[in-house]
Write a protein that holds these residues in place. Structure first.
Motif, mmCIF file in Angstrom:
data_model
loop_
_atom_site.group_PDB
_atom_site.id
_atom_site.type_symbol
_atom_site.label_atom_id
_atom_site.label_comp_id
_atom_site.label_asym_id
_atom_site.label_seq_id
_atom_site.Cartn_x
_atom_site.Cartn_y
_atom_site.Cartn_z
ATOM 1 N N LYS A 259 0.829 -1.134 0.002
ATOM 2 C CA LYS A 259 0.002 0.079 -0.004
ATOM 3 C C LYS A 259 0.935 1.360 0.091
ATOM 4 N N LEU A 260 1.862 1.057 0.770
ATOM 5 C CA LEU A 260 2.864 2.287 0.789
ATOM 6 C C LEU A 260 3.318 2.379 -0.745
ATOM 7 N N LEU A 261 3.921 1.561 -1.327
ATOM 8 C CA LEU A 261 4.542 1.736 -2.673
ATOM 9 C C LEU A 261 3.442 2.343 -3.645
ATOM 10 N N ASP A 262 2.318 1.970 -3.509
ATOM 11 C CA ASP A 262 1.134 2.522 -4.507
ATOM 12 C C ASP A 262 0.983 3.995 -4.038
ATOM 13 N N GLU A 263 0.946 4.258 -2.605
ATOM 14 C CA GLU A 263 0.818 5.799 -2.396
ATOM 15 C C GLU A 263 1.898 6.482 -2.891
ATOM 16 N N ILE A 264 3.166 6.039 -2.786
ATOM 17 C CA ILE A 264 3.968 7.097 -3.308
ATOM 18 C C ILE A 264 4.125 6.916 -4.852
ATOM 19 N N GLY A 265 3.490 6.424 -5.559
ATOM 20 C CA GLY A 265 3.604 6.228 -6.881
ATOM 21 C C GLY A 265 4.475 5.307 -7.674
ATOM 22 N N LEU A 266 4.935 4.436 -6.896
ATOM 23 C CA LEU A 266 5.683 3.492 -7.434
ATOM 24 C C LEU A 266 5.190 2.050 -8.231
ATOM 25 N N ILE A 267 3.931 1.978 -8.241
ATOM 26 C CA ILE A 267 3.224 0.606 -8.657
ATOM 27 C C ILE A 267 2.860 1.420 -9.850
ATOM 28 N N LYS A 268 3.601 1.554 -11.141
ATOM 29 C CA LYS A 268 3.174 2.005 -12.347
ATOM 30 C C LYS A 268 3.908 1.250 -13.551
ATOM 31 N N ASP A 269 3.496 1.329 -14.685
ATOM 32 C CA ASP A 269 3.867 0.771 -15.944
ATOM 33 C C ASP A 269 5.608 0.954 -15.898
ATOM 34 N N GLY A 270 6.450 0.136 -16.243
ATOM 35 C CA GLY A 270 7.698 0.449 -16.275
ATOM 36 C C GLY A 270 8.555 0.227 -15.140
ATOM 37 N N MET A 271 7.831 -0.003 -14.019
ATOM 38 C CA MET A 271 8.466 -0.353 -12.607
ATOM 39 C C MET A 271 9.451 -1.274 -12.459
ATOM 40 N N SER A 272 10.535 -1.168 -11.961
ATOM 41 C CA SER A 272 11.399 -2.218 -11.750
ATOM 42 C C SER A 272 11.705 -2.729 -10.197
ATOM 43 N N MET A 273 11.934 -3.906 -9.908
ATOM 44 C CA MET A 273 11.809 -4.329 -8.460
ATOM 45 C C MET A 273 12.743 -5.331 -8.075
ATOM 46 N N GLN A 274 13.333 -5.548 -6.942
ATOM 47 C CA GLN A 274 13.844 -6.655 -6.339
ATOM 48 C C GLN A 274 13.717 -6.701 -4.899
ATOM 49 N N THR A 275 13.457 -8.136 -4.632
ATOM 50 C CA THR A 275 13.134 -8.458 -3.189
ATOM 51 C C THR A 275 14.240 -9.568 -2.817
ATOM 52 N N GLY A 276 14.201 -9.845 -1.516
ATOM 53 C CA GLY A 276 14.994 -11.186 -1.235
ATOM 54 C C GLY A 276 14.333 -12.133 -1.218
ATOM 55 N N ALA A 277 14.781 -13.390 -0.873
ATOM 56 C CA ALA A 277 14.069 -14.542 -1.024
ATOM 57 C C ALA A 277 13.124 -15.002 0.182
ATOM 58 N N GLY A 278 13.205 -14.241 1.329
ATOM 59 C CA GLY A 278 12.454 -14.591 2.465
ATOM 60 C C GLY A 278 11.377 -14.422 2.350
ATOM 61 N N GLY A 279 10.584 -14.986 3.341
ATOM 62 C CA GLY A 279 9.084 -15.120 3.363
ATOM 63 C C GLY A 279 8.254 -13.859 3.377
ATOM 64 N N THR A 280 8.631 -12.641 4.100
ATOM 65 C CA THR A 280 8.037 -11.605 4.184
ATOM 66 C C THR A 280 8.215 -10.636 2.787
ATOM 67 N N SER A 281 9.571 -10.760 2.314
ATOM 68 C CA SER A 281 9.924 -10.181 0.948
ATOM 69 C C SER A 281 8.836 -10.712 -0.093
ATOM 70 N N LEU A 282 8.952 -11.935 -0.117
ATOM 71 C CA LEU A 282 8.141 -12.564 -1.125
ATOM 72 C C LEU A 282 6.482 -12.247 -0.935
ATOM 73 N N ALA A 283 6.093 -12.226 0.023
ATOM 74 C CA ALA A 283 4.635 -11.573 0.567
ATOM 75 C C ALA A 283 4.368 -10.172 -0.196
ATOM 76 N N VAL A 284 5.376 -9.542 0.309
ATOM 77 C CA VAL A 284 5.353 -7.970 -0.612
ATOM 78 C C VAL A 284 5.125 -8.120 -2.066
#
Length: 506
Positions: A259-284
């Motif tokens: 929800k935070l990422l959406d509010e600051i406008g980062l969930i958008k076309d062309g976005m790029s992303m990395q997470t770790g392999a941990g359970g919470t990161s994958l839940a994000v």
């Protein structure tokens, strides 16, 4: 933009007895040691006996030997070489593996015997970490980042005499590839700098074929191919969780983060992303996926160590490409071999600060923390007692490079507050961390006034890090401050080679 800033390094005392292998860390002023035609006139030797490799290459006392960690806790090659070193009783060796796992326990014996007396690595846990923590390593332990290591090799600061590269498949010309074979591990990104810059290179394989359709390791850099029965167990690649957490607190943190990422406008076309392999990161990633589907959004790329979860997102057209320096599970290995949009990259292209790295093109990175302090410094190298339990890996590389770096963690772990006055060990400087998300609220680094402005009218529980600190300590009480040893056992280097903290005997 944060990735255009020059980081103000944390002022930490550098131990007087620390002497780096080369004093300068100015990458651009070092003569690059790569010779593109290095091996074109050399005939590659194919062997089946490691002892012959040692004899031919004249491996001796004081040499620097490197390995990669793509087979993670299933690697056999580092152990095989260590057994030969033990047998020959070579002394004062410098080990430079990209990571050290519990399966590499024989190295602890070599350290105690004085066979290995100094180490450069990006990540370290298990028995070897215990032995080093107790002060058995005679020389320095230097903890690098995933980007700092190739920078260091390519700059000539870390000179490798012999690189032993576990390679799942090698052809009869001496070319190598990681995506097929009984020990297939996918991308071999961490081995590329070793391949190109080491004085001598040995590919170690258990699958020799006539030809390869796809090549990661060019034969012109190879001196010897060693064919053995097994280079490792690919099931050991999965060391740690690679599944979405079912813990309700972890899911709450992940939902808030999306929800935070959406509010600051980062969930958008062309976005790029990395997470770790941990359970919470994958839940994000899961919650972000739902938002992307709902908004009909397609991202440009996901990067890092790739898991099957991001493989599925790419297959479902949520990202154009996957950029992969190492595969975190068997589904990712299969995708790497079959999917043309799943692209391998070297560790240098991933995170070397002077190689226009992928990490500097990230919009979002989701990271974890063992500790975080009120200045947003993060520790993932030691626990609160100073015991070595990990290392930066790509933590500080991605935190600096991404437009927004987010730490997701429980406010309290094992009845201990996660927020400290000062972290035990700085892995990633606070200047590189933008936001902390825990189950009790969200704290934004005051340096990110742009993010604070965007969240001014947010319905999310925005708090200061001091407020979260006070809340945690009101629940747990204030932990007793522990006195640490004054005996230095190593240092933590930032990606550019700056020493940002010191490791002490446990």
């Amino acid at each position: 933009m944060k990735n255009n800033m020059i980081v103000n390094k944390v002022n930490r005392e550098i131990p007087s007895n620390y002497k780096p292998f080369i004093s300068s860390s100015d990458y651009k002023n070092h003569q690059r040691v790569l010779i593109d035609e290095k091996k074109t006139n050399n005939k590659i030797i194919f062997l089946k006996d490691l002892s012959e490799v040692f004899d031919i290459l004249k491996i001796k006392d004081n040499d620097t030997i490197s390995f990669h960690h793509h087979l993670r806790n299933g690697d056999f090659v580092q152990n095989l070489v260590s057994e030969e070193i033990k047998k020959r009783n070579l002394k004062n060796l410098h080990y430079a593996p990209s990571a050290i796992f519990p399966s590499n326990a024989i190295l602890a014996e070599l350290i105690k015997n004085g066979n290995v007396t100094s180490i450069d690595t990006n990540y370290l846990n298990g028995e070897v970490a215990e032995v080093i923590g107790k002060g058995y390593l005679q020389g320095p332990l230097v903890m690098n980042t995933h980007g700092g290591r190739p920078r260091k090799i390519e700059a000539g600061e870390l000179k490798i005499d012999v690189a032993f590269i576990a390679c799942p498949t090698v052809d009869k010309l001496g070319n190598g590839y990681g995506g097929i074979g009984k020990a297939a591990c996918g991308s071999l990104g961490y081995a590329i700098s070793d391949l190109k810059y080491a004085k001598k290179v040995v590919l170690v394989t258990d699958n020799l074929v006539d030809t390869l359709d796809r090549i990661e390791l060019d034969h012109k850099y190879v001196d010897i191919v060693l064919v053995i029965d097994s280079i490792g167990d690919p099931n050991g690649i999965v060391s740690g969780t690679t599944k979405i957490t079912k813990d309700p607190i972890g899911l709450k943190i992940a939902n808030m983060t999306a929800k935070l990422l959406d509010e600051i406008g980062l969930i958008k076309d062309g976005m790029s992303m990395q997470t770790g392999a941990g359970g919470t990161s994958l839940a994000v990633a899961s919650y972000v996926k739902n938002l992307m589907i709902k908004k009909n959004i397609k991202g440009s790329f996901a990067s890092g160590g790739i898991t099957g979860y991001f493989v599925d997102m790419q297959k479902n057209n949520l990202f154009e490409e996957l950029h992969d320096v190492q595969c975190f599970d068997i589904d990712a290995v299969k995708s790497y071999n079959e999917n043309p949009h799943h692209i391998g990259m070297s560790a240098s292209k991933y995170a070397n600060p002077y190689d226009d790295p992928i990490v500097d093109k990230l919009d979002i990175v989701i990271l974890g923390a063992t500790e975080i302090d009120k200045d947003f410094n993060v520790n993932v190298t030691t626990d609160s007692y100073g015991k070595i339990i990990g290392g930066s890996g790509g933590h500080s590389d991605t935190a600096h490079g991404a437009k927004v770096s987010i730490i997701t963690t429980n406010l309290i772990k094992s009845r201990m507050p996660i927020i400290k006055d000062h972290v035990t060990t700085i892995t990633t400087p606070g200047e590189d961390i933008d936001i902390l998300v825990c189950e009790r609220g969200i704290a934004v680094n005051p340096l990110r006034k742009d993010l604070l402005a965007l969240l001014k009218n947010s319905h999310l529980p925005i708090k200061t890090i001091d407020e979260l600190y006070e809340l945690a300590h009101s629940i747990t009480g204030t932990p007793k401050k522990l006195e640490r040893s004054k005996e230095v056992i190593g240092v933590v280097e930032y990606r550019d080679g700056t020493v940002i903290d010191t490791l002490y005997k446990f």
